[in-house]
Scaffold this motif. Structure first.
Motif, short mmCIF file in Angstrom:
data_model
loop_
_atom_site.label_atom_id
_atom_site.label_comp_id
_atom_site.label_asym_id
_atom_site.label_seq_id
_atom_site.Cartn_x
_atom_site.Cartn_y
_atom_site.Cartn_z
N ASN A 23 -23.49 -97.23 65.14
CA ASN A 23 -24.15 -98.40 64.57
C ASN A 23 -23.79 -99.68 65.32
O ASN A 23 -22.66 -99.85 65.77
CB ASN A 23 -23.75 -98.57 63.10
CG ASN A 23 -24.20 -97.39 62.27
OD1 ASN A 23 -25.24 -96.80 62.52
ND2 ASN A 23 -23.41 -97.04 61.27
N HIS A 82 -27.89 -97.50 63.41
CA HIS A 82 -28.84 -98.55 63.07
C HIS A 82 -28.55 -99.82 63.86
O HIS A 82 -27.49 -99.96 64.47
CB HIS A 82 -28.87 -98.83 61.56
CG HIS A 82 -27.54 -99.14 60.97
ND1 HIS A 82 -26.92 -98.28 60.09
CD2 HIS A 82 -26.71 -100.19 61.11
CE1 HIS A 82 -25.77 -98.80 59.73
NE2 HIS A 82 -25.62 -99.95 60.33
N LEU A 115 -31.44 -95.02 64.19
CA LEU A 115 -31.75 -95.06 62.77
C LEU A 115 -32.70 -96.22 62.53
O LEU A 115 -33.62 -96.42 63.31
CB LEU A 115 -30.46 -95.19 61.94
CG LEU A 115 -29.56 -93.96 61.91
CD1 LEU A 115 -28.26 -94.24 61.19
CD2 LEU A 115 -30.27 -92.77 61.28
N SER A 140 -33.77 -90.03 59.89
CA SER A 140 -33.19 -90.00 58.56
C SER A 140 -32.62 -88.64 58.19
O SER A 140 -32.05 -88.48 57.13
CB SER A 140 -34.21 -90.45 57.51
OG SER A 140 -35.28 -89.55 57.49
N ALA A 185 -28.42 -93.58 56.01
CA ALA A 185 -29.52 -93.02 56.80
C ALA A 185 -30.77 -92.94 55.91
O ALA A 185 -30.93 -92.01 55.14
CB ALA A 185 -29.14 -91.64 57.33
#
Length: 180
Positions: A43, A65, A86, A111, A118
């Protein structure tokens, strides 16, 4: 947690190629500057409040993400959250986008990855209200999941401007444009 990071006065801030860009919910304030987190192996940004005023913000090509924030406030700024594995942007507390340009394009939105964050959307609003003003320009296009995912009974989005196109909802099969 609660650490303040301030980027101002025409500064250029870059995190590139680390495991994670930021963790433990720092409070970020960017003004009249450029802030970039890219090519991280997980992330890019985890939690915390993120404020940008008259700035350029980039979350690009991260393996998790892009921007995950509690409170998000953009004023006269541009935010680009593209090509993350993500979602591009996930928010969990009040969100205000005013007179700004936002691009959340080409995120894979995988996902099927396990983990509580997620979710099958490129722009995820969790149990909060988000507002995007009419004087903003928004593109949420060509993502592998839903363009927008409203997560939880209290999630709402007042989007007065924007384009949501060609999102495929590959994993969930629901709501290529909006999954509510």
């Amino acid at each position: 947690a609660g650490t303040n990071i301030t980027v101002t006065n025409g500064s250029n801030f870059l995190i590139e190629g680390s495991n994670r860009g930021y963790v433990n919910s720092p409070i970020i304030h960017v003004e009249d500057s450029t802030f970039t987190v890219q090519n991280c192996t997980s992330n890019a940004y985890n939690g915390g409040n993120f404020t940008a005023i008259n700035s350029k913000i980039y979350f690009l090509n991260n393996n998790g993400h892009g921007l995950s924030a509690s409170k998000l406030s953009l004023t006269k700024s541009s935010l680009t959250a593209n090509e993350n594995n993500l979602c591009g942007v996930i928010v969990t507390d009040e969100t205000s986008i005013q007179n700004s340009n936002v691009t959340i394009d080409k995120n894979k939105v995988n996902s099927d990855l396990k983990g509580r964050w997620a979710r099958p959307g490129a722009f995820v609003v969790k149990n909060t209200s988000a507002t995007i003003s009419a004087d903003s320009t928004v593109s949420i296009c060509d993502n592998g999941g839903s363009g927008i995912f409203l997560w939880g009974a209290n999630a709402s989005l007042d989007m007065q401007s924007g384009t949501i196109m060609r999102n495929t909802a590959n994993k969930s099969g629901f709501g290529g444009g909006i999954y509510n």
